[in-house]
Scaffold this active site. Sequence first.
Site: not given
Length: 318
Positions: A123-125, A165, A167
């Site tokens: 979920h950070h990509c 988070q 992001n």
Amino acid sequence: MGLEKLHPFDSGKWGKVINFLKEANLVTDDSIVRAQEAREDDLLVVHTRQYLNRLKKHILESFEEWSFVVATITEIPPVLFLPNFLVQRKVLRPLRIQTGGTIMAGKLAIERGWAINIGGGFHHCSGDRGGGFCAYADITLTIKFLFERMEGVSRATIIDLDAHQGNGHERDFMDDKRVYIMDVYNRYIYPGDGFAKRAISRKVELEWGTEDAEYLQKVKAHVEAALDEVKSDIIIYNAGTDILYGDPLGGLAISPQGIIERDEIVFRAAWKHQIPILMVTSGGYMKRTARIIADSILNLYHVGLIDTDLAIEEAGST
């Protein structure tokens, strides 16, 4: 190759989860849907060609660029000095398999009502950048594939309960009103992406050391409110276990039983609202997280929230 010793992530986590589920007779080799590697044309649905090119070497002069990018994303500095074929085979290919697993599981969730990818949750990509161990935007890819290729899928809800988070998918869906994002995370840790926070529809920021009672109350209340607020066609549930007490990166204090109860809360809400759900396992940086993930899946089965018509994806178990 020993690189896992330089990294807080347990690279054997996914295979261990599958083995625990086999030992409990919940799955067999015949009931596991094996993930297929996401191809470049699949990845280009979301990622820019420039970003994908930065992950691989085309000419000798690009050595420093590709090695630096992958080493930065994975946070393993020695990757900087590895030949590209090893980086592709040992680092990026397993991540592409997990990405393919999430895409496949999205289709299975629509068809069967639920699916779990033992892996994924990067979920950070986002489309043009990686980070935080995440090289491919599997959540974004899955939603875009479902919108484009599955009839009747036009709205999605992301429930991101990893300690960090999310992001990456937030940046990807910044201006897309078809995607509702609920994110519950430790406000003080990586990535602290203020711009991406603008895309969060329901934001729950937690304090250091948040424990079970407060956490579970907030998760239950906000999940119900989110699903009441928008009727979606699919839920992507990012079920990170880095909320576990003692996790070196999460900074929260949730017990193993708290994680099991959290997952049950989300699945019960999905069934109540009759929305197909896809679960990915995301972060979790302690050796015992594999056992907790397996115990949570076993609990979902025992309480009747998943059935024996299994749609569990095995991804990244190498």
